[in-house]
Design an enzyme around this catalytic site. Structure first.
Site, short mmCIF file in Angstrom:
data_model
loop_
_atom_site.label_atom_id
_atom_site.label_comp_id
_atom_site.label_asym_id
_atom_site.label_seq_id
_atom_site.Cartn_x
_atom_site.Cartn_y
_atom_site.Cartn_z
CG ASP A 3 -23.10 50.05 16.26
OD1 ASP A 3 -23.24 49.00 16.90
OD2 ASP A 3 -21.99 50.49 15.89
CG ASP A 29 -21.03 48.95 13.30
OD1 ASP A 29 -21.61 49.74 12.51
OD2 ASP A 29 -20.17 49.32 14.10
CE1 TYR A 55 -16.79 58.51 17.11
CE2 TYR A 55 -16.47 56.72 18.67
CZ TYR A 55 -16.68 57.16 17.38
OH TYR A 55 -16.79 56.26 16.36
CE LYS A 91 -18.32 61.11 11.12
NZ LYS A 91 -17.65 62.25 11.77
CB SER A 131 -44.28 58.29 -12.32
OG SER A 131 -44.35 56.95 -12.68
CG ASP A 167 -12.71 50.06 12.06
OD1 ASP A 167 -12.27 48.91 11.87
OD2 ASP A 167 -12.91 50.54 13.18
#
Ligand code: 13P
Ligand code: 13P
Ligand code: MG
Ligand code: MG
Length: 372
Positions: A10, A51, A227, A230, A241, A285
């Site tokens: 991102d 994003d 943070y 994520k 196969s 989000d």
């Protein structure tokens, strides 16, 4: 031998955390074309989910190759530059270091890589997800490679009947283990049922002795110690196969299972399978999205992609995801919509603990001193 690498980052959201700006996609495509022309890559494709930009590349340098990782790093620097020029949100979000050193381990971008001898026909699925974490692949991988109610081949295909070896990482203690399935199934489920910590990293066919699947397993939040977004995951699954048929590898996503991620990386929400054009996350989000791009790899060339979830057969999963989202949203700040305290990507708990310390009084002391 060829290597298929998906490297993703991102490097800025348009608008907020919802999607990638077209100018960034164009820049990434220009870089990939240049790398093909220069002979670094055999082939390459660029795609986005939400994003996150994914560079899907074939080459002969193997996994963890400095040349390939530094190419991806430089490309993400260029897309970050555009994100900065346009004032996009979180420009350079996943680039945690100022300088590239050796390979991308611990530097922010996520990657899934598989080195293999190309089979006469090599159907491959590249799964890209946004607003969730690598453990989101645990349930679908279990179904693909271990659940006969999902994968008929486990029962009726001679080359699948012996089962698969699952390599599982413990992301907290940086350890790994191989589970031999089906005999270790119940042991394995005890771990992979806790996907915030235990993540399937790769899967090998016992009969064919080849690697069938690989996931990205970086945990940005732990790497950075704070943070930074994520760690939206990617995954490669080889098919047919003696490996799950394409339809068996897609089937688990007809159930929109609940994953960690969504708003502020701090909520449980359903994983919605979508075509590329619907991969932007607008509602709270989320809900978290997954796209599946199908390729036939031929002499290292990526023939494709086919946008595999662009199929009305997944409409019901999308409706189910919307219903589950409605249900979970009504919990607001309560668990199980909000993640447990230890998995929150955003938290006020540390400052609250300090600020309210003097107002919390011990129940045991009160009982001891209470008048009789
Ligand atoms: P293969 O054994 O050739 O992979 O065929 C399985 C299949 O595609 C059936 O759906
Ligand atoms: P991304 O990890 O996709 O950037 O999302 C972060 C976030 O906080 C969404 O609310
Ligand atoms: Mg973002
Ligand atoms: Mg993202």
């Amino acid at each position: 031998m060829i290597t298929l690498s998906i490297i993703k980052a991102d490097t800025g959201g348009f608008v907020g955390h919802s999607a990638v700006h077209p100018d960034m996609m164009a820049e990434a495509r220009r870089e990939v074309e240049r790398a093909k022309d220069s002979g670094l890559l055999i082939d390459g494709a660029v795609a986005s989910c939400g994003d996150d930009i994914s560079l899907i590349m074939t080459h002969t340098y193997g996994c963890d190759a400095g040349l390939i990782h530094s190419f991806a790093w430089d490309t993400f620097q260029s897309t970050t530059h555009i994100a900065k020029e346009l004032g996009l949100y979180g420009a350079g979000q996943d680039l945690l270091s100022d300088a590239f050193s050796g390979n991308l381990r611990g530097m922010g971008p996520g990657y899934a890589e598989l080195e293999f001898e190309e089979r006469p026909s090599e159907p491959v699925l590249c799964f890209l997800a946004d607003k969730t974490e690598p453990g989101a692949w645990n349930l679908p991988l279990y179904k693909m490679f271990a659940d006969p109610f999902n994968t008929a081949g486990l029962v009726i295909d001679e080359k699948m009947h012996a089962g698969f070896g699952f390599e599982v990482y413990d992301l907290y203690e940086e350890k790994r283990i191989i589970f031999d399935c089906p005999s270790d199934l119940y042991d394995m489920l005890m771990y992979i049922g806790a996907p915030a910590r235990y993540v399937i990293h790769s899967i090998r066919s016992k009969t064919l002795d080849i690697t069938a699947a690989a996931t990205s397993t970086q945990r940005l939040s732990l790497i950075a110690g704070k943070y930074v977004g994520k760690d939206d995951p990617v995954m490669i699954v080889r098919c047919q196969s003696g490996l799950p048929a394409v339809g068996e590898a897609l089937e688990p996503f007809a159930f929109s299972h609940t994953v960690g991620g969504c708003m502020r990386g701090s909520h449980h929400a359903p994983l919605m399978p979508v075509p590329l054009k619907q991969s932007h996350t607008s509602r709270f989000d989320g809900p978290p999205r997954v796209v599946a791009l199908g390729f036939q790899v031929h002499e290292g060339k990526l023939i494709g992609p086919r946008d595999m979830f662009d199929d009305p057969a997944f409409d019901h999963a999308r409706v189910q995801a919307t219903e589950v989202m409605d249900y979970l949203r009504r919990h607001g700040p309560f668990e199980p919509h909000r993640l447990p305290l230890e998995d929150l990507e955003y938290t006020t708990m540390a400052s609250l603990t300090k600020r309210l310390a003097h107002r919390w009084t011990s129940l045991t002391t009160e009982v001891a001193t209470a008048p009789t």
